[in-house]
Write an enzyme that holds these catalytic residues in place. Sequence first.
Site, PDB file in Angstrom:
ATOM      1  N   HIS A 136       0.353  15.123  23.675  1.00 36.11           N
ATOM      2  CA  HIS A 136      -0.974  14.556  23.410  1.00 36.11           C
ATOM      3  C   HIS A 136      -1.674  14.122  24.687  1.00 36.11           C
ATOM      4  O   HIS A 136      -1.062  13.965  25.750  1.00 36.11           O
ATOM      5  CB  HIS A 136      -0.841  13.358  22.471  1.00 36.11           C
ATOM      6  CG  HIS A 136       0.000  12.253  23.065  1.00 36.11           C
ATOM      7  ND1 HIS A 136      -0.486  11.354  23.988  1.00 36.11           N
ATOM      8  CD2 HIS A 136       1.300  11.923  22.866  1.00 36.11           C
ATOM      9  CE1 HIS A 136       0.468  10.507  24.333  1.00 36.11           C
ATOM     10  NE2 HIS A 136       1.568  10.836  23.668  1.00 36.11           N
ATOM     11  N   GLU A 167       7.044  10.268  18.037  1.00 31.66           N
ATOM     12  CA  GLU A 167       7.812   9.871  19.206  1.00 31.66           C
ATOM     13  C   GLU A 167       8.992   9.000  18.784  1.00 31.66           C
ATOM     14  O   GLU A 167       9.028   8.455  17.670  1.00 31.66           O
ATOM     15  CB  GLU A 167       6.902   9.114  20.188  1.00 31.66           C
ATOM     16  CG  GLU A 167       7.564   8.698  21.498  1.00 31.66           C
ATOM     17  CD  GLU A 167       8.109   9.869  22.304  1.00 31.66           C
ATOM     18  OE1 GLU A 167       9.117  10.466  21.856  1.00 31.66           O
ATOM     19  OE2 GLU A 167       7.565  10.163  23.386  1.00 31.66           O
TER      20      GLU A 167
END
Length: 224
Positions: free
Chosen positions: A24, A97
């Site tokens: 990202h 994550e």
Amino acid sequence: MSATTSGSSAPSGKTGRKIVLWRHGQTAWNLERRFQGSTDIELTETGLAQARRASRLLAGLRPDAIVSSDLRRASATAAELASVTGLAVAHDEGLRETYAGEWQGLTHDEILAKHGEQYTAWKRGEPVRRGGGELETEVADRAAPVVLRHADRLPEGGTLVVVSHGGTIRTTIGRLLGLEPYYWEGLGGLSNCCWSVLGEGVRGWRLMEHNAGTLPEPVLGDDD
């Protein structure tokens, strides 16, 4: 090690498929060196600009599918590629994550001050539940199957873009390459909005590009 090692993917018989694992864009916590983990942090304006630039490049690979972590920093990044390609984005929490418990929200210096022994053990390659959270192998256990499930739907020579997070991408690459967890750290990190590319050959997945910000070039040499 071959990609048939326990916990990795066995060769499927297909070749020519590609998996682009894309981190990202920038967040405020990235700038502050805060451990984000599963905390749902938005992109900065710079992060959005990074995603738009990278999307224009990645669209040149003519991806067949996009799958993303459902956290906002990843899903907003994926949305930029979707707007360029017209593809729908599948979201999966398995691509989030690493959950790192007490470490989440702490700066790098605060982690060293409060959890120095734990941090040092992790850097030595020991299996550590950072902040009481997930082991890296547990992250790979949830993320790698998501990637493989979507890759299995690709046509011959197809390309999948996976939008996720630095730690999750590293553990997934390690798992798909059949590396022992101790060696996953050797893959190094990904910069914001950079990507790594796995290509499938007759013996399974292999790393073609790592922490790239430009499109892959053909390998022209004796090693191909």
